[in-house]
Enzyme design. Structure first.
Site, PDB file in Angstrom:
ATOM      1  N   CYS A   8       0.863  -1.175   0.000  1.00 36.20           N
ATOM      2  CA  CYS A   8       0.000   0.000   0.000  1.00 36.20           C
ATOM      3  C   CYS A   8       0.906   1.234   0.000  1.00 36.20           C
ATOM      4  O   CYS A   8       2.124   1.122   0.181  1.00 36.20           O
ATOM      5  CB  CYS A   8      -0.906  -0.013   1.229  1.00 36.20           C
ATOM      6  SG  CYS A   8      -2.493   0.816   0.981  1.00 36.20           S
ATOM      7  N   CYS A  80      -4.266  -0.397  -2.694  1.00 38.82           N
ATOM      8  CA  CYS A  80      -4.714   0.944  -3.078  1.00 38.82           C
ATOM      9  C   CYS A  80      -4.271   1.200  -4.505  1.00 38.82           C
ATOM     10  O   CYS A  80      -3.279   0.630  -4.977  1.00 38.82           O
ATOM     11  CB  CYS A  80      -4.200   2.016  -2.134  1.00 38.82           C
ATOM     12  SG  CYS A  80      -2.413   2.241  -2.135  1.00 38.82           S
ATOM     13  N   CYS A  87       3.734  -0.061  -8.463  1.00 38.26           N
ATOM     14  CA  CYS A  87       4.452  -1.338  -8.415  1.00 38.26           C
ATOM     15  C   CYS A  87       4.263  -2.125  -9.698  1.00 38.26           C
ATOM     16  O   CYS A  87       4.462  -3.328  -9.726  1.00 38.26           O
ATOM     17  CB  CYS A  87       4.011  -2.182  -7.218  1.00 38.26           C
ATOM     18  SG  CYS A  87       2.434  -3.017  -7.447  1.00 38.26           S
TER      19      CYS A  87
END
Length: 254
Positions: A8, A80, A87
């Protein structure tokens, strides 16, 4: 042992809850980690919720990806949208997933964190149920199953076998009112991709769902059957008539 990373942006709420809950539900089958692209302090409500749910907060801390003891994972789950975008090229993983969920931090009180925990626990249990990690799937990919389901005759065969558990070729021929070569050809296709297995009894060949069929595949078949209760009504009626005629032709015992 498998490894999983929850990622996150802040690593301060959702990913911390996910790490603790996953560790509790999965036990020692996984190494569980969480990290943030821009870590912030863990929200105190995380600890309040974990205490309410009797979940250990042991080893929870906010950290960057670079602080993790390893950089390769079997599963990476982002929690999120920002982390999901950031990523895209990271980290090395066999499977990248995104679980879209509301950020509880801007909301007042503990209840939003409890809702997040309930959502995560449900997703985690489903993940563990549908990923049979202790066995190899007989299917090369989900594409194999959906190619099979795209043909009406094969779909009806699978629905009949899902209902009856095991049927021979002659029963399927009679129930589906199709030719023996056509039924045999479809059965061979499903056997080749690992969806069906066969049991021989004398000259008879009985087909059933493969024992190693993954849970997600069984769930798809069960959902299709339950969601379309009238789909094979005529086939079930013809199968019942076949069994009645067979019993009438049996010699009477005295």
């Amino acid at each position: 042992m498998f490894s999983i990373l929850f990622l996150c942006t802040g690593n301060s709420a959702r990913s911390q809850l996910a790490e603790a809950l996953f560790r509790k539900v999965a036990g020692d089958r996984f190494e569980v980690f969480s990290a943030g692209t821009y870590p912030q302090d863990v929200d105190p409500r995380v600890y309040q919720v974990l205490d309410l749910l009797s979940v250990s907060p042991q080893n929870l801390s906010s950290k960057t990806l670079q602080e993790l003891p390893q950089q390769s994972f079997d599963f990476v789950i982002t929690l999120c949208d920002q982390a999901s975008r950031e990523c895209a090229a990271y980290p090395e993983s066999q499977a990248l997933m995104h679980w879209d969920m509301v950020d509880p931090k801007p909301l007042d009180g503990v209840e939003p964190f409890l809702e997040s925990a309930r959502f995560l626990e449900q997703k985690i249990r489903l993940f563990l149920q549908l990923n049979s990690l202790d066995r190899l799937s007989p299917l090369e990919s989900p594409t194999d199953l959906f190619k099979i389901l795209s043909d009406g005759t094969r779909l009806r065969i699978l629905m009949m076998i899902e209902d009856e558990k095991e049927l021979c070729v002659s029963e399927l021929v009679g129930a589906l009112n199709e030719s023996q070569p056509k039924i045999s050809r479809h059965l061979a296709q499903m056997r080749d991709v690992g969806i069906l297995e066969v049991r021989r009894q004398g000259q008879m060949m009985f087909y059933h769902l493969a024992h190693g069929l993954p849970d997600w595949c069984q769930l798809v078949l069960e959902t299709v059957r339950i969601g379309n209760p009238a789909f094979i009504n005529n086939e079930k009626i013809r199968l019942k008539a076949l069994s009645v005629r067979a019993s009438e032709n049996e010699p009477e015992l005295t």
